[in-house]
Every structure is written in C-alpha cells, then in structure tokens.
Design an enzyme around this catalytic site. Sequence first.
Site, PDB file in Angstrom:
ATOM      1  N   ASP A 187       0.835  -1.193   0.000  1.00 28.85           N
ATOM      2  CA  ASP A 187       0.000   0.000   0.000  1.00 28.85           C
ATOM      3  C   ASP A 187       0.874   1.248   0.000  1.00 28.85           C
ATOM      4  O   ASP A 187       1.727   1.429   0.868  1.00 28.85           O
ATOM      5  CB  ASP A 187      -0.937   0.010   1.212  1.00 28.85           C
ATOM      6  CG  ASP A 187      -2.035   1.044   1.030  1.00 28.85           C
ATOM      7  OD1 ASP A 187      -2.563   1.150  -0.092  1.00 28.85           O
ATOM      8  OD2 ASP A 187      -2.357   1.746   1.998  1.00 28.85           O
ATOM      9  N   HIS A 196      -3.310  14.010   1.097  1.00 25.68           N
ATOM     10  CA  HIS A 196      -3.539  13.068   2.197  1.00 25.68           C
ATOM     11  C   HIS A 196      -2.324  13.003   3.121  1.00 25.68           C
ATOM     12  O   HIS A 196      -2.467  13.064   4.352  1.00 25.68           O
ATOM     13  CB  HIS A 196      -3.855  11.674   1.631  1.00 25.68           C
ATOM     14  CG  HIS A 196      -3.926  10.595   2.673  1.00 25.68           C
ATOM     15  ND1 HIS A 196      -4.958  10.518   3.588  1.00 25.68           N
ATOM     16  CD2 HIS A 196      -3.079   9.562   2.957  1.00 25.68           C
ATOM     17  CE1 HIS A 196      -4.744   9.467   4.388  1.00 25.68           C
ATOM     18  NE2 HIS A 196      -3.620   8.880   4.024  1.00 25.68           N
ATOM     19  N   GLU A 203     -10.289   3.834   3.732  1.00 22.57           N
ATOM     20  CA  GLU A 203      -9.435   4.666   2.881  1.00 22.57           C
ATOM     21  C   GLU A 203      -9.847   4.423   1.439  1.00 22.57           C
ATOM     22  O   GLU A 203      -9.866   3.279   0.977  1.00 22.57           O
ATOM     23  CB  GLU A 203      -7.938   4.347   3.078  1.00 22.57           C
ATOM     24  CG  GLU A 203      -7.388   4.901   4.388  1.00 22.57           C
ATOM     25  CD  GLU A 203      -5.873   4.779   4.516  1.00 22.57           C
ATOM     26  OE1 GLU A 203      -5.257   4.004   3.762  1.00 22.57           O
ATOM     27  OE2 GLU A 203      -5.305   5.468   5.392  1.00 22.57           O
ATOM     28  N   GLU A 225      -9.168   4.193  -2.220  1.00 22.45           N
ATOM     29  CA  GLU A 225      -7.969   3.978  -3.033  1.00 22.45           C
ATOM     30  C   GLU A 225      -8.336   3.275  -4.338  1.00 22.45           C
ATOM     31  O   GLU A 225      -9.427   2.732  -4.490  1.00 22.45           O
ATOM     32  CB  GLU A 225      -6.938   3.107  -2.278  1.00 22.45           C
ATOM     33  CG  GLU A 225      -6.531   3.683  -0.926  1.00 22.45           C
ATOM     34  CD  GLU A 225      -5.278   3.055  -0.341  1.00 22.45           C
ATOM     35  OE1 GLU A 225      -4.509   2.425  -1.092  1.00 22.45           O
ATOM     36  OE2 GLU A 225      -5.076   3.205   0.887  1.00 22.45           O
ATOM     37  N   ASP A 236      -8.900   0.447   1.852  1.00 20.41           N
ATOM     38  CA  ASP A 236      -7.826   0.034   2.759  1.00 20.41           C
ATOM     39  C   ASP A 236      -8.266   0.351   4.189  1.00 20.41           C
ATOM     40  O   ASP A 236      -7.920   1.393   4.749  1.00 20.41           O
ATOM     41  CB  ASP A 236      -6.535   0.777   2.396  1.00 20.41           C
ATOM     42  CG  ASP A 236      -5.382   0.397   3.303  1.00 20.41           C
ATOM     43  OD1 ASP A 236      -5.310  -0.773   3.700  1.00 20.41           O
ATOM     44  OD2 ASP A 236      -4.548   1.273   3.603  1.00 20.41           O
ATOM     45  N   ARG A 286      -7.398   3.876  13.284  1.00 21.00           N
ATOM     46  CA  ARG A 286      -6.497   5.018  13.534  1.00 21.00           C
ATOM     47  C   ARG A 286      -5.877   5.028  14.923  1.00 21.00           C
ATOM     48  O   ARG A 286      -4.748   5.508  15.105  1.00 21.00           O
ATOM     49  CB  ARG A 286      -7.268   6.335  13.317  1.00 21.00           C
ATOM     50  CG  ARG A 286      -7.847   6.496  11.943  1.00 21.00           C
ATOM     51  CD  ARG A 286      -6.798   6.402  10.865  1.00 21.00           C
ATOM     52  NE  ARG A 286      -7.403   6.518   9.533  1.00 21.00           N
ATOM     53  CZ  ARG A 286      -6.731   6.291   8.404  1.00 21.00           C
ATOM     54  NH1 ARG A 286      -5.449   5.927   8.439  1.00 21.00           N
ATOM     55  NH2 ARG A 286      -7.328   6.407   7.239  1.00 21.00           N
ATOM     56  N   GLN A 343      -3.184   2.493  14.874  1.00 18.80           N
ATOM     57  CA  GLN A 343      -2.131   3.024  14.000  1.00 18.80           C
ATOM     58  C   GLN A 343      -1.271   4.055  14.726  1.00 18.80           C
ATOM     59  O   GLN A 343      -0.043   4.040  14.646  1.00 18.80           O
ATOM     60  CB  GLN A 343      -2.775   3.647  12.761  1.00 18.80           C
ATOM     61  CG  GLN A 343      -1.792   4.198  11.736  1.00 18.80           C
ATOM     62  CD  GLN A 343      -2.503   4.784  10.509  1.00 18.80           C
ATOM     63  OE1 GLN A 343      -3.734   4.762  10.423  1.00 18.80           O
ATOM     64  NE2 GLN A 343      -1.739   5.302   9.570  1.00 18.80           N
ATOM     65  N   LYS A 363      -3.776  -2.030   9.845  1.00 17.92           N
ATOM     66  CA  LYS A 363      -4.164  -2.171   8.445  1.00 17.92           C
ATOM     67  C   LYS A 363      -4.303  -3.627   8.022  1.00 17.92           C
ATOM     68  O   LYS A 363      -4.790  -3.894   6.920  1.00 17.92           O
ATOM     69  CB  LYS A 363      -3.089  -1.538   7.542  1.00 17.92           C
ATOM     70  CG  LYS A 363      -2.749  -0.101   7.871  1.00 17.92           C
ATOM     71  CD  LYS A 363      -3.692   0.837   7.179  1.00 17.92           C
ATOM     72  CE  LYS A 363      -3.162   2.259   7.245  1.00 17.92           C
ATOM     73  NZ  LYS A 363      -3.890   3.133   6.331  1.00 17.92           N
ATOM     74  N   THR A 367      -8.671  -5.611   3.664  1.00 16.98           N
ATOM     75  CA  THR A 367      -8.604  -4.706   2.520  1.00 16.98           C
ATOM     76  C   THR A 367      -9.647  -5.222   1.536  1.00 16.98           C
ATOM     77  O   THR A 367      -9.627  -6.401   1.194  1.00 16.98           O
ATOM     78  CB  THR A 367      -7.209  -4.735   1.863  1.00 16.98           C
ATOM     79  OG1 THR A 367      -6.224  -4.415   2.852  1.00 16.98           O
ATOM     80  CG2 THR A 367      -7.115  -3.738   0.714  1.00 16.98           C
ATOM     81  N   GLU A 394      -9.626  12.316   7.879  1.00 10.14           N
ATOM     82  CA  GLU A 394      -9.506  13.662   7.326  1.00 10.14           C
ATOM     83  C   GLU A 394     -10.853  14.381   7.293  1.00 10.14           C
ATOM     84  O   GLU A 394     -10.934  15.568   7.593  1.00 10.14           O
ATOM     85  CB  GLU A 394      -8.932  13.590   5.905  1.00 10.14           C
ATOM     86  CG  GLU A 394      -7.503  13.096   5.852  1.00 10.14           C
ATOM     87  CD  GLU A 394      -7.116  12.641   4.457  1.00 10.14           C
ATOM     88  OE1 GLU A 394      -7.407  11.475   4.114  1.00 10.14           O
ATOM     89  OE2 GLU A 394      -6.550  13.458   3.709  1.00 10.14           O
TER      90      GLU A 394
END
Length: 432
Positions: free
Chosen positions: A139, A146, A212, A214, A246, A250, A253, A266, A270, A378
């Site tokens: 990834d 971002h 996420e 993607e 993805d 958080r 993370q 993560k 996916t 975000e």
Amino acid sequence: MPALNATHDSNLKSWIATANAEGCSFPIQNLPFGVFSTADRSAPRIGVAIGDRILDLAVIEEAGLVRPRDGSPVFASSSLNSFMGLGPAIWSRTRARLSALLATGNAELRDSEVLRSKALISQSTAVLHLPIDVRGYTDFYASKEHATNVGRMFRDPDNALLPNWLHIPIAYNGRASTVVVSGTPVRRPLGQIKLPGTDAPVLASSRKLDFELEIGAIVGTASPMGRPLTMSNAEAAIFGYVLLNDWSARDIQQWEYVPLGPFQSKAFATSISPWVVTAEALQPFRVAGPKQVPEPLPYLRQSQPNNYDIQLEVTLEPEHHDARATTICRTNFKDMYWSSAQQLAHHALCGCAMQVGDLLGSGTISGADPASYGSMLELSWNGSRPIHLAGGGERCFLEDGDEIAISGWSQGDGFRIGFGEVRSRVLPAHPV
Ligand code: MN
C-alpha cells in the site's frame, strides 16, 4: 503504452441492448474481467461484464469463439492469474476479439441461440468472487494532500510532509491474506490502544475505525528477483485497476506506526471491487499528473501521462431499517502525485521480484477540497468535525453496522467506463 484502437471507438455499440443504455457502467468499450459462479454451476470461472450481463468466457472458449492460447483452456479458472500471465499482447488481442464478438453486426454468438443462452448470465443471479489470487499487497501513500493532512494531525503541523516524500513513492507491505471482495463484511479489529492522558496501552477494540478510498493496480507480468523495472516496463506490466478500501484503525495506527509504519492497524482487511478494469480500457482517460518538484530521480521520470481521470465517490449508510446513504466524499484519481507506474518501478528498483497477482494500493485519494478527503480521519479531522448524515445523526469514525461503498467511473464521450463498486459492512468486534 497500448495505442487507441477500434475497441475504444465511442460510436461502438453492442447487440446486448443494456450495454448501450445511457450511464451504463459496462458498455462495450469497457469489458472488465472478473470471476463469478452461479447457482446451477458452482465452479468459479472468468467472465467479462457487458451491460447487465456477464459473458462466460469459459463457455465461449470451449466453443472455440475465443482462444487466448493453444492447448489447455485458461478461462475455466477461479482467478485471472493464468490469463494475466500470458502477457500484454494476449490481453490486447483477447479484448479486441471480445469487442468484435459483442459488437452490433457480429452474428457469431448473437444468432446462436443455444450458445448465447449458456454464455450470457444475468449479473443479478451471479456470485462475484475475488478476481485475482493476490500474491502480495503493498500500500502506497501517493496523495500529497492526504500525506500532508495526516502529517498535520499525527505529527507536526509546520512540517507535515516528511522530506523523503517528494523523492520516494512511500509504501508499506500489507497483507495479501486479508484482501477480500466487495460484499464481505469486515470485523472491527482488536489492538493495543493508548488512550489520551494515560501512560500504558490497553487491549481494546478500535474506536477509530476508518476506510481509505484507493485504487488498486494489479500486476499482470512478473519480474525476476534482482532486476529493476524501467518506467515503460512497469507501465506495461499493469493489467488493470480495481476500487480498493484500505480499512484502517487510527487509534491502533497512532500507537504502533513509529518507527516501522502501519501493521495491525491495516492488516485486518482490505476490500476490492470484483471487476478489473483493464489498463487498455482506460487509455482514453490518461492525463498528466501534477508537476513533480523536485524532479524525481531518472528511474522515476515519466515521458508520457500516466495518471487516469477516474471520478470517485464514497457513501456511508448506517444499518437502521430507515437509514439513508450519505455521499461523504467526491474526488478524482487524476491528481495523485505518484502514478501507479512510478510506484511499481520503485517497488522493483531494489531487485524485489514482482509476481502476477501483486496488488498495489494507490494510497488514500484526497484532493485539496475538504469534501474530497478520502478517509474519515480527514473528513472529521481526527474526530473534531463530525460528519452529518442524511438520515440524521453524525459520525467521526465508523460504527458497527455502517456500510461503506466506493464507486468510480471514467466519463467518455457518450459512454462511461464504470468500475462498479466495493461495498462492505462493519461487524462488531470479537469479544476481548
Ligand atoms: Mn492506505
């Protein structure tokens, strides 16, 4: 890069009427590949989406209407890997043949009633499977917006973008074992979380579960260990693209990511869309990416536009019976700083062997406008600005039962190259 050819002609129509309908995701110009099964025949095999149908390639290969290789058949398979392994010339020849077979005026399949009824399956009755045997999943982190947003929230607002970011397509190695197809529910992960104001972590389920947005690039040509790829070889090695979610935790993370990057935050899931839109189908939508300053090192320099104009949307739908979906993000793939070809060239630079079926996530696709941010992190600015939902209520991160759907398409002149969608619902965590 494959040239534009007869398969891209915007005037091309199919004898399958639904493929010609306005706004159809799967017109004859698209022809995305996938793997499916049906109630009456449970063995997964390869098909292409056309209108509201799937053309069963195993059936028409057996009937001799398409023949990617001499000898054993390639489409009676539970993944695209063997077909992809035949290489770009065969991908292109097969696309040309399928386009001809489905085009108005071609009677080979159209007028053979028995074969046609066997080879054309309604998408609504088919089960779509993971289209590739995912060999490796990497990834990347290719959106400057971002990377800047995350740097501002997690580190230092004044030095949000780390100095290597403008030189290296940054990535981590993810887990191929938990790549799943659209429709597969995703369980909220457990992990180590360090709560604000405490000195030690606790074992808990994530409270900051996120998606996420993607695009995934699928490697269709292998490269041997010890040999780097040139930019043009890297570009030619990409078979096609899927939508990719993805999933990210958080809070896990933030505690784990220094110094080696994401791991448990993560690795739990996916999700990808079931139809692989070929690089060749996307040729008309190539655009130049943003100007890269400083100029990248020579092995990453691009002599042609390697970005794609793909419109993207994300919806969130809570589980309640009267819930409505809210569009929480609208963005475009074309503004990504690093192209998929640059990512693949960088991946192989050290001599890393690339395999047929490797999956490269683009990185979260966020634009400059806050409505174009491709993650809850975000969109809610790490929980400080709740997102208001159409049916009432608000979200900073995902709750159990929430469903995230990503859709995407390239808009042509009178037709649309659709990706379909990747849609998944959040399940409650396993008990601690
Ligand atoms: Mn990601």
